[in-house]
Design a protein around this motif. Structure first.
Motif, mmCIF file in Angstrom:
data_model
loop_
_atom_site.group_PDB
_atom_site.id
_atom_site.type_symbol
_atom_site.label_atom_id
_atom_site.label_comp_id
_atom_site.label_asym_id
_atom_site.label_seq_id
_atom_site.Cartn_x
_atom_site.Cartn_y
_atom_site.Cartn_z
ATOM 1 N N ASN A 1 -3.384 -3.527 4.491
ATOM 2 C CA ASN A 1 -1.926 -3.697 4.476
ATOM 3 C C ASN A 1 -1.172 -2.471 4.968
ATOM 4 N N GLU A 2 -1.782 -1.283 4.878
ATOM 5 C CA GLU A 2 -1.114 -0.050 5.284
ATOM 6 C C GLU A 2 -2.128 0.892 5.922
ATOM 7 N N ASP B 1 3.933 4.479 7.181
ATOM 8 C CA ASP B 1 2.884 3.480 7.350
ATOM 9 C C ASP B 1 2.828 3.109 8.833
ATOM 10 N N SER C 1 4.875 -3.912 9.426
ATOM 11 C CA SER C 1 4.869 -5.189 8.716
ATOM 12 C C SER C 1 3.606 -6.011 8.986
ATOM 13 N N THR D 1 -0.551 -6.890 9.086
ATOM 14 C CA THR D 1 -1.751 -6.703 8.272
ATOM 15 C C THR D 1 -2.951 -6.894 9.196
ATOM 16 N N ASP E 1 -5.381 -5.040 0.650
ATOM 17 C CA ASP E 1 -4.718 -6.072 -0.125
ATOM 18 C C ASP E 1 -5.174 -5.920 -1.576
#
Length: 101
Positions: free
Chosen positions: A34-35, A49, A53, A55, A80
């Motif tokens: 996610n980041e 990051d 937005s 993933t 996640d």
């Protein structure tokens, strides 16, 4: 067209890869990334990051642009569920592709 010897020497001394620094992060795990954070090992802050937005699911990759000459970097990913993984002092000039986990 022939290049003057001085121009040719300049091209050899400063190859394009030195100007186009980047590292590719690939997810080979079951959970999404996610980041992504990539920061110079010389600083104590992760910064923004780099994934934004997006993933990264299994098999997906993301290319992170780096400043020219920034070769020793710390890399942090957040999966996640919130678990973080880090790799410290990675020479991204020598190793431009990293696979997580």
């Amino acid at each position: 067209m022939r290049l003057p010897l001085a121009a040719l020497a300049c091209l050899l001394a400063f190859p394009a890869t030195a100007q186009e620094a980047s590292v590719r992060i690939t997810n080979r795990g079951a959970r999404a990334i996610n980041e992504i954070y990539v920061a110079s090992a010389a600083v104590n802050a992760w910064g923004e990051d780099r994934l934004g937005s997006k993933t990264l699911g299994n098999g997906a990759s993301h290319l992170v642009a780096l400043p020219p000459g920034q070769c020793v970097n710390d890399i942090r990913i957040v999966l996640d569920g919130g678990e973080a993984m880090e790799r410290r002092r990675v020479n991204t000039c020598a190793q431009g592709d990293l696979v997580f986990p």
